[in-house]
Design a protein around this motif. Structure first.
Motif, PDB file in Angstrom:
ATOM      1  N   CYS A  32       7.769  -4.305  44.961  1.00  0.00           N
ATOM      2  CA  CYS A  32       6.578  -4.544  45.775  1.00  0.00           C
ATOM      3  C   CYS A  32       6.224  -6.029  45.766  1.00  0.00           C
ATOM      4  CB  CYS A  32       5.397  -3.744  45.247  1.00  0.00           C
ATOM      5  SG  CYS A  32       5.653  -1.960  45.219  1.00  0.00           S
ATOM      6  N   GLU A  33       5.992  -6.577  46.941  1.00  0.00           N
ATOM      7  CA  GLU A  33       5.587  -7.971  47.056  1.00  0.00           C
ATOM      8  C   GLU A  33       4.226  -8.145  46.381  1.00  0.00           C
ATOM      9  OE1 GLU A  33       4.797 -11.312  50.533  1.00  0.00           O
ATOM     10  OE2 GLU A  33       5.404  -9.303  51.107  1.00  0.00           O
ATOM     11  N   GLY A  34       4.125  -9.124  45.489  1.00  0.00           N
ATOM     12  CA  GLY A  34       2.877  -9.379  44.785  1.00  0.00           C
ATOM     13  C   GLY A  34       2.678  -8.511  43.554  1.00  0.00           C
ATOM     14  N   CYS A  35       3.698  -7.831  43.107  1.00  0.00           N
ATOM     15  CA  CYS A  35       3.610  -6.973  41.921  1.00  0.00           C
ATOM     16  C   CYS A  35       3.050  -7.752  40.740  1.00  0.00           C
ATOM     17  CB  CYS A  35       5.001  -6.422  41.585  1.00  0.00           C
ATOM     18  SG  CYS A  35       5.048  -5.462  40.044  1.00  0.00           S
ATOM     19  N   GLN A  36       2.081  -7.168  40.043  1.00  0.00           N
ATOM     20  CA  GLN A  36       1.487  -7.848  38.898  1.00  0.00           C
ATOM     21  C   GLN A  36       2.338  -7.713  37.635  1.00  0.00           C
ATOM     22  OE1 GLN A  36      -2.342  -6.237  37.910  1.00  0.00           O
ATOM     23  NE2 GLN A  36      -1.532  -4.249  37.349  1.00  0.00           N
ATOM     24  N   ASN A  37       3.309  -6.811  37.650  1.00  0.00           N
ATOM     25  CA  ASN A  37       4.180  -6.601  36.499  1.00  0.00           C
ATOM     26  C   ASN A  37       5.638  -6.893  36.860  1.00  0.00           C
ATOM     27  OD1 ASN A  37       1.952  -5.733  35.005  1.00  0.00           O
ATOM     28  ND2 ASN A  37       2.255  -3.608  35.576  1.00  0.00           N
ATOM     29  N   LYS A  38       5.859  -7.989  37.558  1.00  0.00           N
ATOM     30  CA  LYS A  38       7.184  -8.338  38.083  1.00  0.00           C
ATOM     31  C   LYS A  38       8.279  -8.302  37.011  1.00  0.00           C
ATOM     32  CE  LYS A  38       9.151 -10.052  41.906  1.00  0.00           C
ATOM     33  NZ  LYS A  38       9.331  -9.198  43.061  1.00  0.00           N
ATOM     34  N   GLU A  39       7.975  -8.838  35.833  1.00  0.00           N
ATOM     35  CA  GLU A  39       8.999  -8.880  34.781  1.00  0.00           C
ATOM     36  C   GLU A  39       9.395  -7.482  34.319  1.00  0.00           C
ATOM     37  OE1 GLU A  39       5.008  -8.926  32.932  1.00  0.00           O
ATOM     38  OE2 GLU A  39       5.912 -10.197  34.455  1.00  0.00           O
ATOM     39  N   GLY A 128       2.024   5.694  45.569  1.00  0.00           N
ATOM     40  CA  GLY A 128       2.210   4.735  46.645  1.00  0.00           C
ATOM     41  C   GLY A 128       2.522   3.342  46.157  1.00  0.00           C
ATOM     42  N   LYS A 129       3.360   2.648  46.908  1.00  0.00           N
ATOM     43  CA  LYS A 129       3.726   1.283  46.564  1.00  0.00           C
ATOM     44  C   LYS A 129       2.521   0.356  46.707  1.00  0.00           C
ATOM     45  CE  LYS A 129       8.468   1.729  48.181  1.00  0.00           C
ATOM     46  NZ  LYS A 129       9.456   1.293  49.172  1.00  0.00           N
ATOM     47  N   PHE A 130       2.441  -0.613  45.821  1.00  0.00           N
ATOM     48  CA  PHE A 130       1.413  -1.634  45.932  1.00  0.00           C
ATOM     49  C   PHE A 130       1.667  -2.448  47.200  1.00  0.00           C
ATOM     50  CE2 PHE A 130       0.284  -6.124  45.240  1.00  0.00           C
ATOM     51  CZ  PHE A 130      -1.079  -5.985  45.112  1.00  0.00           C
ATOM     52  N   ASN A 131       0.584  -2.701  47.944  1.00  0.00           N
ATOM     53  CA  ASN A 131       0.678  -3.514  49.152  1.00  0.00           C
ATOM     54  C   ASN A 131      -0.340  -4.641  49.041  1.00  0.00           C
ATOM     55  OD1 ASN A 131       0.308  -4.624  51.766  1.00  0.00           O
ATOM     56  ND2 ASN A 131       1.038  -2.731  52.704  1.00  0.00           N
ATOM     57  N   LYS A 132       0.156  -5.868  48.852  1.00  0.00           N
ATOM     58  CA  LYS A 132      -0.746  -7.009  48.618  1.00  0.00           C
ATOM     59  C   LYS A 132      -1.667  -7.284  49.806  1.00  0.00           C
ATOM     60  CE  LYS A 132       1.877 -11.065  50.003  1.00  0.00           C
ATOM     61  NZ  LYS A 132       2.282 -12.393  49.579  1.00  0.00           N
ATOM     62  N   HIS A 133      -1.326  -6.791  50.992  1.00  0.00           N
ATOM     63  CA  HIS A 133      -2.158  -6.994  52.178  1.00  0.00           C
ATOM     64  C   HIS A 133      -3.296  -5.973  52.272  1.00  0.00           C
ATOM     65  CE1 HIS A 133       0.767  -9.930  53.435  1.00  0.00           C
ATOM     66  NE2 HIS A 133       1.725  -9.029  53.298  1.00  0.00           N
ATOM     67  N   LEU A 134      -3.289  -4.979  51.377  1.00  0.00           N
ATOM     68  CA  LEU A 134      -4.308  -3.927  51.404  1.00  0.00           C
ATOM     69  C   LEU A 134      -5.130  -3.895  50.112  1.00  0.00           C
ATOM     70  CD1 LEU A 134      -2.168  -1.038  52.979  1.00  0.00           C
ATOM     71  CD2 LEU A 134      -3.802  -2.559  54.134  1.00  0.00           C
ATOM     72  N   VAL A 135      -5.236  -5.023  49.443  1.00  0.00           N
ATOM     73  CA  VAL A 135      -5.964  -5.089  48.178  1.00  0.00           C
ATOM     74  C   VAL A 135      -7.474  -4.945  48.386  1.00  0.00           C
ATOM     75  CG1 VAL A 135      -6.543  -6.581  46.219  1.00  0.00           C
ATOM     76  CG2 VAL A 135      -4.177  -6.401  47.003  1.00  0.00           C
ATOM     77  N   GLU A 136      -8.000  -5.643  49.384  1.00  0.00           N
ATOM     78  CA  GLU A 136      -9.443  -5.606  49.630  1.00  0.00           C
ATOM     79  C   GLU A 136      -9.875  -4.188  49.994  1.00  0.00           C
ATOM     80  OE1 GLU A 136     -12.560  -7.594  52.714  1.00  0.00           O
ATOM     81  OE2 GLU A 136     -11.005  -8.905  51.892  1.00  0.00           O
ATOM     82  N   GLY A 137     -10.891  -3.702  49.296  1.00  0.00           N
ATOM     83  CA  GLY A 137     -11.411  -2.363  49.568  1.00  0.00           C
ATOM     84  C   GLY A 137     -10.662  -1.242  48.869  1.00  0.00           C
ATOM     85  N   ALA A 138      -9.746  -1.582  47.955  1.00  0.00           N
ATOM     86  CA  ALA A 138      -9.003  -0.562  47.218  1.00  0.00           C
ATOM     87  C   ALA A 138      -9.946   0.223  46.317  1.00  0.00           C
ATOM     88  CB  ALA A 138      -7.895  -1.199  46.390  1.00  0.00           C
TER      89      ALA A 138
END
Length: 158
Positions: A32-39, A128-138
């Motif tokens: 997922c683009e923008g994943c907070q746990n990339k490592e 569901g996959k994290f979507n960095k474009h849908l963060v606001e209002g989560a």
């Protein structure tokens, strides 16, 4: 039996309702683009830990915690082993939340017996996959608006 573990929080209120322990699993193919746990996406990240050691650590947090959360990485990539741990957690009367990039529909359609067995042990699925474009209002406990909090005890999928 071992799990590839990326990390562990003894006590947190961020990864589900109530005070809980959170187990972070290594390995994820969603990217997922923008994943907070990339490592944690690497299947080589972290350590191989015996299920019994993880269970002992969880038990040390009782009665402070009300449940355990599986996160990642992608927990369903280690579904067989995680199911065995989940059974032990249930013996302690703790609830289990699980974060996954898969949707519940994808898990059900997969016909993967290990993923289905893990799903049966869970109380709440955040899917569901994290979507960095849908963060606001989560919603609280989700990372993006497309993710759902599914109370599996209410939906009777099995």
């Amino acid at each position: 039996m071992k799990l590839r573990v990326a990390g562990f929080l003894d006590n947190t209120m961020v990864n589900g309702k109530g005070l809980r322990s959170t187990l972070f699993l290594s390995g994820c193919n969603h990217n997922c683009e923008g994943c907070q746990n990339k490592e944690m996406q690497s299947f080589q990240y972290g350590d191989d830990v015996e299920l019994e050691k993880i269970n002992e650590r969880i038990k040390r947090n009782i009665p402070l915690i009300s449940g355990v959360t599986f996160s990642g990485g992608e927990p369903f990539e280690q579904a067989k082993e995680l199911t065995e741990l989940a059974k032990k957690i249930k013996e302690e009367n703790l609830d289990i939340w699980c974060y996954t990039g898969y949707t519940i529909e994808e898990i059900l359609k997969s016909n993967d017996e290990y993923k289905l067995n893990l799903l049966k042990q869970l109380d709440v699925l955040v899917d569901g996959k994290f979507n960095k474009h849908l963060v606001e209002g989560a919603l609280k406990y989700t990372g993006s608006r497309n993710q759902r909090i599914i109370n599996l005890k209410e939906v009777n999928i099995f």
